[in-house]
Design a protein around this motif. Structure first.
Motif, PDB file in Angstrom:
ATOM      1  N   SER A   1       1.671  -5.672  -2.797  1.00 14.73           N
ATOM      2  CA  SER A   1       1.844  -6.696  -1.814  1.00 14.73           C
ATOM      3  C   SER A   1       0.349  -6.823  -1.162  1.00 14.73           C
ATOM      4  O   SER A   1      -0.422  -7.834  -0.898  1.00 14.73           O
ATOM      5  CB  SER A   1       2.597  -6.213  -0.647  1.00 14.73           C
ATOM      6  OG  SER A   1       3.375  -7.423  -0.225  1.00 14.73           O
ATOM      7  N   THR A   2      -0.274  -5.587  -1.090  1.00 14.09           N
ATOM      8  CA  THR A   2      -1.437  -5.443  -0.546  1.00 14.09           C
ATOM      9  C   THR A   2      -2.561  -5.929  -1.453  1.00 14.09           C
ATOM     10  O   THR A   2      -3.508  -6.618  -0.822  1.00 14.09           O
ATOM     11  CB  THR A   2      -1.927  -3.741  -0.148  1.00 14.09           C
ATOM     12  OG1 THR A   2      -1.136  -3.334   0.714  1.00 14.09           O
ATOM     13  CG2 THR A   2      -3.520  -3.621   0.236  1.00 14.09           C
TER      14      THR A   2
ATOM     15  N   GLU B   1      -3.214  -4.621   4.253  1.00  8.88           N
ATOM     16  CA  GLU B   1      -2.348  -3.810   4.066  1.00  8.88           C
ATOM     17  C   GLU B   1      -0.935  -3.927   5.173  1.00  8.88           C
ATOM     18  O   GLU B   1      -1.240  -4.158   6.280  1.00  8.88           O
ATOM     19  CB  GLU B   1      -2.884  -2.406   4.428  1.00  8.88           C
ATOM     20  CG  GLU B   1      -1.976  -1.110   4.348  1.00  8.88           C
ATOM     21  CD  GLU B   1      -2.807   0.050   4.272  1.00  8.88           C
ATOM     22  OE1 GLU B   1      -3.132   0.592   3.025  1.00  8.88           O
ATOM     23  OE2 GLU B   1      -3.140   0.279   5.470  1.00  8.88           O
ATOM     24  N   GLY B   2       0.119  -3.705   4.884  1.00  5.07           N
ATOM     25  CA  GLY B   2       1.313  -4.003   5.613  1.00  5.07           C
ATOM     26  C   GLY B   2       1.508  -2.882   6.678  1.00  5.07           C
ATOM     27  O   GLY B   2       0.739  -1.673   6.450  1.00  5.07           O
ATOM     28  N   THR B   3       2.494  -3.034   7.372  1.00  2.00           N
ATOM     29  CA  THR B   3       2.889  -2.130   8.428  1.00  2.00           C
ATOM     30  C   THR B   3       3.396  -0.656   7.416  1.00  2.00           C
ATOM     31  O   THR B   3       3.147   0.532   8.064  1.00  2.00           O
ATOM     32  CB  THR B   3       3.807  -2.267   9.304  1.00  2.00           C
ATOM     33  OG1 THR B   3       3.776  -3.422   9.840  1.00  2.00           O
ATOM     34  CG2 THR B   3       4.362  -1.451  10.229  1.00  2.00           C
ATOM     35  N   VAL B   4       4.051  -0.858   6.377  1.00  2.00           N
ATOM     36  CA  VAL B   4       4.414   0.411   5.451  1.00  2.00           C
ATOM     37  C   VAL B   4       3.375   0.112   4.358  1.00  2.00           C
ATOM     38  O   VAL B   4       3.422  -0.987   3.873  1.00  2.00           O
ATOM     39  CB  VAL B   4       6.007   0.120   5.131  1.00  2.00           C
ATOM     40  CG1 VAL B   4       6.493   1.159   4.337  1.00  2.00           C
ATOM     41  CG2 VAL B   4       6.795   0.137   6.421  1.00  2.00           C
ATOM     42  N   ASN B   5       2.947   1.265   4.055  1.00  2.00           N
ATOM     43  CA  ASN B   5       2.204   1.500   2.716  1.00  2.00           C
ATOM     44  C   ASN B   5       2.476   2.794   2.040  1.00  2.00           C
ATOM     45  O   ASN B   5       3.224   3.565   2.507  1.00  2.00           O
ATOM     46  CB  ASN B   5       0.580   1.502   2.922  1.00  2.00           C
ATOM     47  CG  ASN B   5       0.210   2.309   4.227  1.00  2.00           C
ATOM     48  OD1 ASN B   5       0.503   3.635   3.787  1.00  2.00           O
ATOM     49  ND2 ASN B   5      -0.251   2.114   5.261  1.00  2.00           N
ATOM     50  N   SER B   6       1.976   2.796   0.727  1.00  2.00           N
ATOM     51  CA  SER B   6       2.304   3.758  -0.215  1.00  2.00           C
ATOM     52  C   SER B   6       2.083   5.347   0.425  1.00  2.00           C
ATOM     53  O   SER B   6       2.567   6.055   0.230  1.00  2.00           O
ATOM     54  CB  SER B   6       1.735   3.548  -1.567  1.00  2.00           C
ATOM     55  OG  SER B   6       0.440   3.551  -1.357  1.00  2.00           O
ATOM     56  N   GLY B   7       0.762   5.040   1.125  1.00  2.00           N
ATOM     57  CA  GLY B   7       0.272   6.462   1.834  1.00  2.00           C
ATOM     58  C   GLY B   7       1.281   6.861   2.875  1.00  2.00           C
ATOM     59  O   GLY B   7       1.612   8.185   2.823  1.00  2.00           O
ATOM     60  N   MET B   8       1.612   6.081   3.565  1.00  2.00           N
ATOM     61  CA  MET B   8       2.796   6.284   4.630  1.00  2.00           C
ATOM     62  C   MET B   8       4.174   6.768   4.069  1.00  2.00           C
ATOM     63  O   MET B   8       4.542   7.934   4.502  1.00  2.00           O
ATOM     64  CB  MET B   8       3.038   5.008   5.619  1.00  2.00           C
ATOM     65  CG  MET B   8       3.872   5.384   6.436  1.00  2.00           C
ATOM     66  SD  MET B   8       4.373   3.890   7.313  1.00  2.00           S
ATOM     67  CE  MET B   8       3.046   3.218   8.194  1.00  2.00           C
ATOM     68  N   LEU B   9       4.517   6.150   2.859  1.00  2.00           N
ATOM     69  CA  LEU B   9       5.781   6.436   2.376  1.00  2.00           C
ATOM     70  C   LEU B   9       5.604   7.954   1.637  1.00  2.00           C
ATOM     71  O   LEU B   9       6.269   8.730   1.714  1.00  2.00           O
ATOM     72  CB  LEU B   9       6.111   5.483   1.303  1.00  2.00           C
ATOM     73  CG  LEU B   9       6.637   4.198   1.858  1.00  2.00           C
ATOM     74  CD1 LEU B   9       6.778   3.107   0.741  1.00  2.00           C
ATOM     75  CD2 LEU B   9       7.950   4.240   2.418  1.00  2.00           C
ATOM     76  N   GLY B  10       4.390   8.220   1.061  1.00  2.00           N
ATOM     77  CA  GLY B  10       4.177   9.628   0.521  1.00  2.00           C
ATOM     78  C   GLY B  10       4.184  10.661   1.543  1.00  2.00           C
ATOM     79  O   GLY B  10       4.917  11.711   1.511  1.00  2.00           O
ATOM     80  N   MET B  11       3.411  10.393   2.840  1.00  2.00           N
ATOM     81  CA  MET B  11       3.609  11.524   3.739  1.00  2.00           C
ATOM     82  C   MET B  11       4.966  11.537   4.443  1.00  2.00           C
ATOM     83  O   MET B  11       5.396  12.565   4.800  1.00  2.00           O
ATOM     84  CB  MET B  11       2.548  10.824   4.977  1.00  2.00           C
ATOM     85  CG  MET B  11       1.135  10.962   4.546  1.00  2.00           C
ATOM     86  SD  MET B  11       0.540  12.741   4.441  1.00  2.00           S
ATOM     87  CE  MET B  11       0.569  13.148   6.153  1.00  2.00           C
TER      88      MET B  11
END
Length: 190
Positions: free
Chosen positions: A114-115, A121-131
């Motif tokens: 999506s990005t 970058e959306g509100t939810v991103n892969s970095g946030m999900l990883g953390m």
């Protein structure tokens, strides 16, 4: 510090609270107010109130022993526990379970794709999900013993942060905090 600087270092936890003008952790509240998702991340955090952390920082600055470090965290909660507590406070849909590994992996791929497509970058991103898969649990015992660090109850932390967001018009309250008791009097639930 190794060369003589007198520095006291503080390590805050995951902060909620009034005056979150940049909507950092407050985004979690606004996201859950939209009613999504039904599943929480698999990790956890150490929830604290920004006002308690600010008080702890002042106490750490006034502490006379140089070169100390203090964890100013709070209540160690899984994201499922935290999101359920938030949902209860704001009157939104309750998360039912934790995301499984395949859902997390698929979500990361979707967010990254999506990005790339939108350039945003959306509100939810892969970095946030990883953390959010990690367990960020900490102990503030040293700060409690040495600085008399205090932590508000979870319900108050969430309620005060939510009330501030409502007062600022950032979100609209979904439920009334008032209910009638059998005697016909109005009762405020806190």
């Amino acid at each position: 510090r190794d060369r003589g600087l007198n520095a006291t270092i503080v390590y805050p936890g995951f902060m909620f609270g009034p005056n979150d003008w940049r909507l950092s952790s407050g985004r979690m509240l606004t996201g859950l107010a939209q009613g999504l998702p039904l599943a929480s991340p698999r990790g956890g955090c150490s929830l604290c109130d920004a006002r308690d952390v600010a008080d702890g920082i002042i106490k750490a600055l006034l502490y006379q022993k140089p070169n100390e470090g203090f964890i100013l965290a709070g209540h160690n909660l899984s994201y499922l526990e935290l999101w359920r507590a938030i949902s209860k406070e704001i009157g939104s849909i309750y998360p039912l379970f934790r995301m499984g590994p395949l859902v997390v992996k698929g979500s990361k791929l979707f967010c990254d794709l999506s990005t790339r497509i939108t350039g945003k970058e959306g509100t939810v991103n892969s970095g946030m999900l990883g953390m959010s898969e990690q367990w960020h649990y900490y102990s503030s015992d040293k700060a409690i013993q040495v600085l008399d660090y205090k932590m508000r109850p979870v319900e108050q932390i969430i309620s005060d942060a939510w009330s501030w967001l409502c007062d600022q018009g950032i979100v609209k309250p979904k439920k009334s905090k008032r209910s009638s008791n059998p005697n016909g009097n109005t009762k405020v639930n806190v």
